[in-house]
Design an enzyme around this catalytic site. Structure first.
Site, short mmCIF file in Angstrom:
data_model
loop_
_atom_site.label_atom_id
_atom_site.label_comp_id
_atom_site.label_asym_id
_atom_site.label_seq_id
_atom_site.Cartn_x
_atom_site.Cartn_y
_atom_site.Cartn_z
N PRO A 180 0.82 -1.21 0.00
CA PRO A 180 0.00 0.00 0.00
C PRO A 180 0.86 1.27 0.00
CG PRO A 180 -0.82 -1.55 1.62
CD PRO A 180 0.49 -2.08 1.15
N ARG A 181 0.19 2.36 -0.31
CA ARG A 181 0.89 3.62 -0.53
C ARG A 181 1.66 4.11 0.68
NH1 ARG A 181 -3.85 6.59 -4.11
NH2 ARG A 181 -3.48 5.31 -5.94
#
Lengths: 248, 657
Positions: free
Chosen positions: B328-329
């Site tokens: 994820p970011r």
């Protein structure tokens, strides 16, 4: 780099405009064209002068808001590039750059380089949609679409509505813009039920707004930042012809 | 404790039960009810169109020259939906689960389940409108992967998915304009909310061309005005994106939820100099094929292509073998910052890492050569074939990179660095998307609701359209059904007069300062404070300092800002000044919120709360709540809490290893 900018200044739609000349220095090759205007405006504000009004928003070449006519070309020298994506690598030290707003009767100047493009909204209102209320849709994969048609529809749908086609055209025609939307929807089965009325109504609105006729010079295609093809105009002409011949 | 009004019953039936029991408004009565919509991005355009289709009288406002310009248009990668067209095990439950986990257990189960449930209908609706999604040769829709998931559920239209979805919603909106059901106000900015007896009853807007203030009545007001990432000055947001509508609502009684939850996107083009006005995202979809690395040696000044394979550190693959480059970011961003802070960064500024496609080009090239039956293809031929495959997938992004940096990403790796991209925080709303002010709703990025402390890629488009097409058309009826007897309030009502006067006073004040520095000067100064002290990593000392610095900067702004021209004309500097004035208040609240949340979660990383391996460490015992802030006068706020309970997904240490 040092550059000379000759910029169109116009207080509002009623008053006459004129070119003003500005010298800008310390321009780096990495700057975007609009960042040069940011720097110049910062200086004008500090000098107690009126900054240059220009439209811009996303600055990534997709919103369609920026709209400068640069040295005689819509969006400047780079092909398939909006003004905001034009970078100063395109220029050399000592260059003179002339910057004007889009010029077209249907795009009146609001101030300086900012013009009113609501005529484009009204062309879409005339038929640039598929009449489907929210919640009425069938399953998305119930309508298989030939990949070539889907890709062609996408290519037409890539239009950002900036108006460069109108600015580049000696007739100020909005045919490329209008045809891109008509094409997108004519290429997709979902668009078929309304295709005849759509083509006729959108062209009628285009004429009503005061855009000129198309004489197939191809300037619009050459200057379009999204590479919208002239074949869309051919498709629009065919749609209008068929609609006209088969109307009751 | 705040009550989110989540319907009772099992998770799977909450929304369907709500829909079948909610109050309805009959068609004849809908015609008498007026709704104001602020903003015309995915949430605003879809809501305005859908409500108008139902028969409500709608007024829609945007500050741009056309509703089609809203910044949703810039979203690149795609939109998630639990269609399971790929037969790879996706389901509503998995999308729900991934989103709750991706948000680091700081979102509501009930809301997220509803989001996952309506996601499939969004794709159906968009296809029916003529949105040209990518397709396979069989004519069916194509999917790709995004970060934080192990299925392919992302629908896309090249790198222009946001544009195509927005143009779909825009065309639906224009159809309603043509039918006379929506009155559109382009180049108008909402500057305040009008409340009567505690309910939202209208707005004060400024016509940006003439400078005139206008009063507009509505039985309800929907804020669909986007996020507040521009508080950092440099972000991937559009230049005009702002918090003003949401902030004015906050000052009129709407609580602000989790303001410190901001998303720093890992793959953006790095800052090139002081002239920089905005940052440009390179889509997360690039992480499907690009490999992220830095040199193993500190201060390695060799060209990327001269650094041999064994001297490269593919740090995401090393640290997170299960998800690799598709973590994820928040995780990817922090990992990049960690490498650069340790001295392994690349490029002139040393604040960048490589995103490398060389291996993908070879891999695709070999496949293409194999398809042609050319087993003896030389390396050059393979690379040529591979480049054409990569160009087809990501061509527009590569071109954009080349224009901005002057480098060719087919030949040399991209340089990327994290940048502010999205704000999970926003106006607090209940299950019906209503704020704490009755009749005032917030949709899309403007609300805080569905992404918790970190949003997964391709979920913003999903949420904006879910709120606008499929949630608000139901929930607004529950409020408006009781408003049938409310006649339109005359525009000379004291509430309109007083609110307009407050707006006018602020404009007069701004114009009268005639100070020394431009609006951008203050905006840049604020952005630096926020990035340094309330950015990717935060600590008590920094946040405390930031609050003091922002207060001082705000005081200076109100004494020393210089705005040219007059307020009775088209004046972009005055517009910016009003927005920056609000950012100067919001920034302080963000720091306060970050200070009280003494845990790390999602995009909020408190240095005091990390595991031995440097991962974010939540504190569920003390911080499993939504922080909802009430405005109590200038610089003063009171914290309210909404407890988060997890019946289905049990919070664990989030692991992508």
């Amino acid at each position: 780099m040092k550059l000379t900018l000759k910029v169109w200044r116009q207080q509002n739609s009623q008053e006459k405009g004129r070119f003003e000349t500005y010298q800008v220095s310390d321009v780096s090759k990495d700057m975007s064209f609009l960042e040069v205007f940011d720097v110049l405006n910062e200086r004008l504000i500090n000098e107690g002068k009126d900054p240059i009004a220009f439209d811009h928003d996303c600055r990534e070449g997709i919103c369609g808001m920026c709209s400068m006519y640069i040295n005689g070309r819509a969006h400047g020298p780079w092909d398939e590039t909006t003004t905001c994506q034009l970078h100063m690598r395109a220029y050399n030290d000592g260059d003179t750059i002339v910057v004007e707003p889009w010029r077209a009767a249907a795009f009146p100047v609001i101030k300086d380089l900012t013009v009113d493009r609501t005529a484009f909204d009204r062309i879409i209102q005339a038929g640039g949609y598929i009449s489907v209320n929210t919640g009425n849709a069938v399953d998305a994969n119930a309508i298989p679409i030939d990949k070539h048609d889907a890709d062609a529809a996408f290519a037409a749908a890539a239009c950002i509505g900036c108006g460069a086609c109108v600015a580049a055209c000696k007739n100020s025609s909005a045919m490329l813009f209008t045809s891109a939307k008509v094409s997108q929807l004519a290429l997709l089965p979902q668009g078929h039920p309304e295709r005849k009325q759509r083509a006729l109504n959108m062209v009628a609105q285009m004429d009503k707004e005061g855009f000129g006729s198309c004489t197939n010079t191809g300037a619009c295609e050459a200057e379009c930042p999204k590479g919208i093809s002239l074949t869309n105009i051919a498709r629009l002409n065919r749609e209008v012809l068929v609609a006209g011949l088969s109307s009751e | 404790m705040l009550n989110a009004k989540i319907p009772a019953g099992p998770l799977e039936t909450k929304w369907s039960k709500y829909k079948s029991t909610v109050k309805l408004v009959n068609p004849a009565n809908k015609r008498k009810l007026e709704v104001i919509v602020i903003g015309t991005g995915l949430a605003g355009a879809s809501a305005a169109a859908s409500l108008a289709e139902l028969g409500y009288k709608v007024k829609a406002f945007c500050f741009q020259d056309s509703p089609r310009r809203a910044h949703s248009i810039a979203a690149q990668g795609g939109i998630n939906a639990a269609k399971n067209y790929q037969n790879d095990g996706d389901s509503v439950f998995r999308l729900f689960y991934d989103t709750v986990k991706g948000g680091d257990y700081r979102s509501r189960e009930g809301n997220v389940y509803r989001l996952a449930e309506v996601s499939a209908s969004i794709i159906d609706q968009c296809v029916a409108q003529g949105v040209p999604f990518a397709r396979e040769y069989g004519g069916l829709l194509s999917n790709r992967s995004f970060g934080g998931t192990q299925v392919q559920r992302t629908f896309y239209a090249a790198g222009q998915t946001g544009q195509q979805l927005l143009l779909g919603a825009y065309s639906a909106l224009q159809r309603q304009v043509a039918l006379g059901n929506v009155k559109m106000y382009n180049r108008h900015e909402m500057l305040d909310i009008v409340t009567v007896d505690g309910k939202a009853r209208g707005i004060i807007a400024r016509d940006l061309v003439s400078g005139k203030l206008e009063r507009h009545f509505g039985h309800a007001v929907l804020l669909c005005s986007g996020g507040y990432g521009n508080v950092f000055f440099l972000s991937t947001n559009a230049m005009g994106s702002n918090v003003t509508a949401a902030w004015k609502a906050h000052k009129r009684g709407a609580y602000f939820g989790n303001p410190c939850f901001t998303q720093i996107h890992p793959t953006c083009i790095p800052v090139s100099g002081d002239h920089q006005s905005k940052l440009t995202l390179m889509s997360e979809s690039l992480r499907n094929d690009g490999r992220i690395w830095v040199p193993k040696k500190k201060d390695d000044n060799r060209k990327a292509t001269d650094i041999p394979e064994e001297e490269r550190d593919y740090y995401l693959e090393r640290r997170y073998p299960a998800f690799g480059n598709l973590v994820p970011r928040d995780v990817a961003s922090r990992a990049a910052k960690e490498r650069c802070d340790e001295g392994y960064g690349v490029g002139a500024s040393k604040m960048a890492v490589y995103l490398d496609f060389a291996e993908a080009i070879l891999r695709y090239g070999k496949i293409e050569a194999g398809k042609k039956g050319d087993d003896n293809a030389g390396k050059e031929e393979i690379i040529k074939l591979g480049k054409s495959v990569v160009a087809e997938k990501y061509g527009n992004l590569f071109d954009m990179y080349a224009k901005i940096t002057g480098e060719n990403p087919y030949e040399t790796p991209m340089r990327i660095y994290p940048a502010v991209h999205y704000t999970m925080g926003g106006l607090w709303v209940d299950y019906e998307l209503m704020t704490t002010v009755p009749g005032l709703y917030a949709l899309g990025e403007a609300n805080f609701s569905d992404h918790g402390a970190n949003r997964l890629g391709a979920s913003a488009l999903m949420q904006g359209l879910a709120d606008g097409y499929f949630v608000i058309p139901y929930t607004i009826g529950n409020y408006l059904a009781d408003e049938l007897q409310t006649k339109p309030i005359p525009l000379d009502h004291p509430a309109f007069v007083e609110t307009e006067k407050a707006v006018q006073d602020q404009l007069d004040k701004l114009m009268s300062i005639k100070g020394q520095h431009s609006v951008d000067h203050f905006h840049k100064a604020l952005g630096k404070i926020m990035w340094d002290k309330c950015g990717m990593a935060r600590n008590e000392k920094g946040l405390t300092e930031a609050i003091g610095e922002i207060q001082a900067l705000r005081a200076e702004f109100w004494q020393n800002v210089r705005i040219p021209g007059s307020q009775h004309e088209f004046n972009p500097e005055l517009e910016k000044a009003g927005r920056v004035a609000d950012f100067l208040e919001l920034g302080e609240l963000m720091c306060k919120d970050a200070l009280q949340r003494k845990e790390s979660c999602g995009g909020h990383f408190r240095e005091e709360s990390q595991t031995e391996e440097g991962e974010a460490k939540r504190n569920d015992d003390n911080f499993s709540f939504v922080a909802a802030w009430e405005y109590k006068g200038p610089g003063s706020s009171e914290l309210h809490k909404e407890a988060l309970t997890f019946d289905i997904v049990h919070p664990t240490q989030r692991s992508y290893k």
